[in-house]
Motif scaffolding. Sequence first.
Motif, PDB file in Angstrom:
ATOM      1  N   UNK A 396       0.827  -1.276  -0.043  1.00  0.00           N
ATOM      2  CA  UNK A 396       0.066  -0.093   0.054  1.00  0.00           C
ATOM      3  C   UNK A 396       0.932   1.144   0.003  1.00  0.00           C
ATOM      4  N   UNK A 397       1.789   1.116   0.791  1.00  0.00           N
ATOM      5  CA  UNK A 397       2.834   2.346   0.876  1.00  0.00           C
ATOM      6  C   UNK A 397       3.376   2.851  -0.542  1.00  0.00           C
ATOM      7  N   UNK A 398       3.964   1.844  -1.181  1.00  0.00           N
ATOM      8  CA  UNK A 398       4.662   1.842  -2.517  1.00  0.00           C
ATOM      9  C   UNK A 398       3.713   2.328  -3.448  1.00  0.00           C
ATOM     10  N   UNK A 399       2.453   1.666  -3.254  1.00  0.00           N
ATOM     11  CA  UNK A 399       1.277   2.183  -4.184  1.00  0.00           C
ATOM     12  C   UNK A 399       0.971   3.726  -4.015  1.00  0.00           C
ATOM     13  N   UNK A 400       0.919   4.144  -2.777  1.00  0.00           N
ATOM     14  CA  UNK A 400       0.636   5.524  -2.779  1.00  0.00           C
ATOM     15  C   UNK A 400       1.789   6.348  -3.076  1.00  0.00           C
ATOM     16  N   UNK A 401       2.920   5.815  -3.013  1.00  0.00           N
ATOM     17  CA  UNK A 401       4.023   6.712  -3.655  1.00  0.00           C
ATOM     18  C   UNK A 401       4.019   6.958  -5.245  1.00  0.00           C
ATOM     19  N   UNK A 402       3.517   5.812  -5.742  1.00  0.00           N
ATOM     20  CA  UNK A 402       3.053   6.018  -7.265  1.00  0.00           C
ATOM     21  C   UNK A 402       1.935   6.835  -7.497  1.00  0.00           C
ATOM     22  N   UNK A 403       1.025   6.841  -6.545  1.00  0.00           N
ATOM     23  CA  UNK A 403      -0.132   7.940  -6.660  1.00  0.00           C
ATOM     24  C   UNK A 403       0.554   9.524  -6.817  1.00  0.00           C
ATOM     25  N   UNK A 404       1.426   9.558  -5.626  1.00  0.00           N
ATOM     26  CA  UNK A 404       1.855  10.682  -5.703  1.00  0.00           C
ATOM     27  C   UNK A 404       2.548  11.180  -6.893  1.00  0.00           C
ATOM     28  N   UNK A 405       3.194  10.285  -7.522  1.00  0.00           N
ATOM     29  CA  UNK A 405       3.975  10.617  -8.631  1.00  0.00           C
ATOM     30  C   UNK A 405       3.296  10.829  -9.985  1.00  0.00           C
ATOM     31  N   UNK A 406       2.250   9.850 -10.093  1.00  0.00           N
ATOM     32  CA  UNK A 406       1.627   9.882 -11.364  1.00  0.00           C
ATOM     33  C   UNK A 406       0.206  10.328 -11.373  1.00  0.00           C
ATOM     34  N   UNK A 407      -0.447  10.350 -10.468  1.00  0.00           N
ATOM     35  CA  UNK A 407      -1.828  10.782 -10.281  1.00  0.00           C
ATOM     36  C   UNK A 407      -1.745  12.296 -10.126  1.00  0.00           C
ATOM     37  N   UNK A 408      -1.115  12.975 -10.762  1.00  0.00           N
ATOM     38  CA  UNK A 408      -1.358  14.599 -10.753  1.00  0.00           C
ATOM     39  C   UNK A 408      -2.368  14.931 -11.490  1.00  0.00           C
ATOM     40  N   UNK A 409      -2.431  14.559 -12.763  1.00  0.00           N
ATOM     41  CA  UNK A 409      -3.315  14.988 -13.824  1.00  0.00           C
ATOM     42  C   UNK A 409      -4.776  14.113 -13.876  1.00  0.00           C
ATOM     43  N   UNK A 410      -4.590  12.943 -13.570  1.00  0.00           N
ATOM     44  CA  UNK A 410      -5.665  12.010 -13.553  1.00  0.00           C
ATOM     45  C   UNK A 410      -5.232  10.624 -12.831  1.00  0.00           C
ATOM     46  N   UNK A 411      -6.319   9.947 -12.567  1.00  0.00           N
ATOM     47  CA  UNK A 411      -6.176   8.819 -11.801  1.00  0.00           C
ATOM     48  C   UNK A 411      -5.458   7.859 -12.665  1.00  0.00           C
ATOM     49  N   UNK A 412      -4.110   7.250 -12.463  1.00  0.00           N
ATOM     50  CA  UNK A 412      -3.461   6.352 -13.290  1.00  0.00           C
ATOM     51  C   UNK A 412      -3.312   5.062 -12.315  1.00  0.00           C
ATOM     52  N   UNK A 413      -3.200   5.255 -11.102  1.00  0.00           N
ATOM     53  CA  UNK A 413      -2.847   3.986 -10.057  1.00  0.00           C
ATOM     54  C   UNK A 413      -3.882   3.969  -9.216  1.00  0.00           C
ATOM     55  N   UNK A 414      -4.373   2.678  -8.949  1.00  0.00           N
ATOM     56  CA  UNK A 414      -5.474   2.523  -8.008  1.00  0.00           C
ATOM     57  C   UNK A 414      -5.067   1.432  -6.912  1.00  0.00           C
ATOM     58  N   UNK A 415      -5.143   1.809  -5.667  1.00  0.00           N
ATOM     59  CA  UNK A 415      -4.961   1.023  -4.583  1.00  0.00           C
ATOM     60  C   UNK A 415      -5.852   0.142  -4.347  1.00  0.00           C
ATOM     61  N   UNK A 416      -5.734  -1.137  -3.374  1.00  0.00           N
ATOM     62  CA  UNK A 416      -6.930  -2.008  -3.316  1.00  0.00           C
ATOM     63  C   UNK A 416      -7.114  -2.112  -1.608  1.00  0.00           C
ATOM     64  N   UNK A 417      -8.314  -2.127  -1.363  1.00  0.00           N
ATOM     65  CA  UNK A 417      -8.538  -2.032   0.153  1.00  0.00           C
ATOM     66  C   UNK A 417      -9.435  -3.023   0.432  1.00  0.00           C
ATOM     67  N   UNK A 418      -8.877  -3.989   1.281  1.00  0.00           N
ATOM     68  CA  UNK A 418      -9.670  -5.064   1.727  1.00  0.00           C
ATOM     69  C   UNK A 418     -10.389  -4.966   2.842  1.00  0.00           C
ATOM     70  N   UNK A 419     -11.552  -5.028   2.842  1.00  0.00           N
ATOM     71  CA  UNK A 419     -12.756  -4.622   3.818  1.00  0.00           C
ATOM     72  C   UNK A 419     -12.970  -5.473   4.939  1.00  0.00           C
ATOM     73  N   UNK A 420     -12.495  -6.870   4.964  1.00  0.00           N
ATOM     74  CA  UNK A 420     -12.594  -7.673   5.765  1.00  0.00           C
ATOM     75  C   UNK A 420     -11.493  -7.384   7.026  1.00  0.00           C
ATOM     76  N   UNK A 421     -10.612  -6.291   6.727  1.00  0.00           N
ATOM     77  CA  UNK A 421      -9.679  -5.987   7.755  1.00  0.00           C
ATOM     78  C   UNK A 421     -10.310  -4.978   8.602  1.00  0.00           C
ATOM     79  N   UNK A 422      -9.882  -5.309  10.242  1.00  0.00           N
ATOM     80  CA  UNK A 422     -10.416  -4.461  10.856  1.00  0.00           C
ATOM     81  C   UNK A 422      -9.859  -2.994  10.827  1.00  0.00           C
ATOM     82  N   UNK A 423      -8.606  -2.761  10.217  1.00  0.00           N
ATOM     83  CA  UNK A 423      -8.115  -1.508   9.760  1.00  0.00           C
ATOM     84  C   UNK A 423      -8.303  -1.029   8.701  1.00  0.00           C
ATOM     85  N   UNK A 424      -9.437  -1.468   7.870  1.00  0.00           N
ATOM     86  CA  UNK A 424      -9.667  -1.070   6.554  1.00  0.00           C
ATOM     87  C   UNK A 424     -10.188   0.352   6.672  1.00  0.00           C
ATOM     88  N   UNK A 425     -10.968   0.868   7.531  1.00  0.00           N
ATOM     89  CA  UNK A 425     -11.302   2.230   7.537  1.00  0.00           C
ATOM     90  C   UNK A 425     -10.070   3.194   7.844  1.00  0.00           C
TER      91      UNK A 425
END
Length: 619
Positions: A396-425
Motif C-alpha cells: 500500500x505504501x509503495x502504491x501511494x508513492x506511485x499515486x503521488x508521482x503519477x496521479x497528478x493530472x488523472x487517476x493512473x494508479x488504483x490501490x486496493x482496500x480489503x474491507x474484511x480487515x479491522x483496519x480497513x477504515x
Amino acid sequence: MALRYISHLSKFRPGKWSIRTNVTKTGVDLKPEASTAILEKNSSGGKPADLCNDGHPSVDLTFENAREAYRSKKTSELARALLVFKLCSINYLVDNQIVLLKWSRKLLGGTLFRKMMKSTFYGHFVAGEDHDDIKPLISRNREFGVKSILDYSVEKDLSSDEAKEAEMLSCVSETETEAAAAERDVRYRAHKEFGDRREKVISARTYFYEDEAQCDNNLETFMNCIDAVSDATEKSGLAAVKLTALGRPQLLLQMTAVLVSIRNVFDSICGVEGDISTKSVKEEHFLEALQRMNIRITQDESKKWFSVLDVTKDGEVDLLDWENLLELNMGLSKLLMVSNIKTGESESLVMALSAEEENQMKNMLRRINTLVQYASEKEVRVMIDAEQTYFQPAISRLTMEMMRKFNRERAVIFNTYQCYLKSAFSNIFIDLDLSRRENFYFGAKLVRGAYLEQERERAASLNYEDPINDDYEATTAMYHCVLDEVFRQIQSRDRGKIAVMVASHNEETVRFAVEKMKEYDVRPEDRLICFGQLLGMCDQISFPLGQAGYSVYKYVPFGPVEEVLPYLSRRGMENRGVLKKVKKEKRLLAAELSRRIRSGQLFYNPKTNIPATAGVRSS
C-alpha cells in the motif's frame, strides 16, 4: 535502510488533517448506514432512456431480471454457463478437479483437451489465449456497457513443497542471524507451514520469487498486459498487477515491519484508543513520551526531530507527520534505538540491508516505476492488487508513492482496500487525507478480501490478534462504512479527484452503493463511481447496471488454456463455496433459456439487441 529508497519515487510534504468518523486501532465504530463508491476514467456514456424522478437511471436492484442479465449472451453461452455452474455444485468434481484435468489431458490429447475446456470452464471464465483472441468478447461486452480489467492469469504449477521452499529462500535476509530473526515479530517472519501462499485462497493469483531475472520477466508480462488493454479495450480498460511479482518478498516483509513499528511507536506516544484523526503529540510531551518508551534521545535531538516532523509548525505532530520519518534522510535507524527487554542491549527498529538486498530493493522500485511510467504513456490505468497482511502495508505504501508521482493530472494508479480487515477504515482514511493534503488524484478498488481463511489460521497458529473482522456481517458493515466516508470526501473535494471501484459480488453492497449515489447526487455520467465483478460470475449484477448507463467492469483473465488451469481450479472452488449465489444464477440462466425456447429465440443474436443506453465513452 529499507525505506529510504521510497524517496526516489517522490517527496513527502504532509500537512494537517481532520475526520468525522470514530476510528480506533482495532477497527471502526461501525454504523448501519454506510456508503460505496467507485471511480474511473471511462464511464458508460449516453443519456439513459429510462430515468427515475430523481434523474438517475432506472434499474431493477433486486437483480432478478434474467432477460437483461443475459441480453449480451448467445443461447449456447447460456447453456454452457448453466452446465459449468451445475458442475461446480458437484463436490466430487471440485475436490478432485486437478487429478481429473490431468487425466483428461492425457486421455484426450492436447487438441481435444483444449476444445473441451473452451466449451466448458475455460470458455466461461477466461476471455481467450492472447491479445487478438480476447478482442471479440471485450468488444461485445463494451457494447453492452461493461468494460474490462485485464489480467494475464498464467501461473507456474508448483507443488506445495516447491512453493514452500521458494518462499522460505526468498523471505530470509542474509544479514540476519537465526537468533535475531527469532526476536522479530512473528507476523513479519516467514513460516514454512504457511509458505505456500496459495493454500486456502480461492480468488487470488500467487507469485513465488525465483530470482531477479524472473522478476524482470514478470515486468515484461505486465507491460504486455498493458499493451493488451490499450489495444483490445481501446484504452477503456485497466490492467491488474501484483507487486509480489516484481521483487523479493523479504523486502516487502521488512518494509511492512518498519511501517508497523513506526505506527506502534506513534500509538505508544499518543495512546492506542481514540479517533485516529485527532491523535497528536505536543512538543512539550514529545521527549517525555520517547524516554518513557526507552527510546534514547537527548533534549536537543528531540527538538530537532520535532521541528522536522511538525511540517505545519503548529506545535503538534499527527500520524501523517510522524510517518514522515520514513522519508527523512536523517538517520532513522540511529534515532529509533530501543532497549531489548530480554538482552538489555540497544537495537534499531530498522534492520539493515546487505549490499545485494539494497540492490534488490532498487530493482523492485525500478520495476514498479517503469511499469507505471509505461502505463501512463499508454493512457492505461493500473490496479495494484491487495495481498496478505504481512505484505500489504508495504504494498500500500509503495502504491501511494506511485499515486503521488503519477496521479497528478488523472487517476493512473488504483490501490486496493480489503474491507474484511479491522483496519480497513483507518487505512483508506489516511490515504484519502494524504491525497487531499498533496492534491493528487486518489484511485481505489474496494474488495472484501481473498485471504480470510488463511489469515485467520495463521493468526491463531502464531498467536497474534486476528486482523479480520469477526464475521461476514461485520465485513459488510465495514465495507459500507468505508463507502460512506468515500462519498463524504467526494462531496468535500473537487469532483473527479477521487475514483473508487466497488468490486463486489454482494448484491446488498451494490444496492447500497447505487442508493448512496442517488443520496449524494453522484450520477453515472459523472465518472465517479463504477462497479466490478469477475468474468463469468454475477452477470445479473454487471449487465443490467451497465445497460442502464452505470460504469461497470469485468475482471477478465486471459492466457493459454493449459497455463491458466490453476486459475480455473480456484474459480470452481469459489463457485462451490458460494452456493446461494450460484443457485440464483442457475435459476436465472434456466429461466432465460426457457424463455428463449418458448418464444422461438433459440438462435438469439446479441448484436441485434444492443441497448442504446450502454455506449462506452472513450474519454
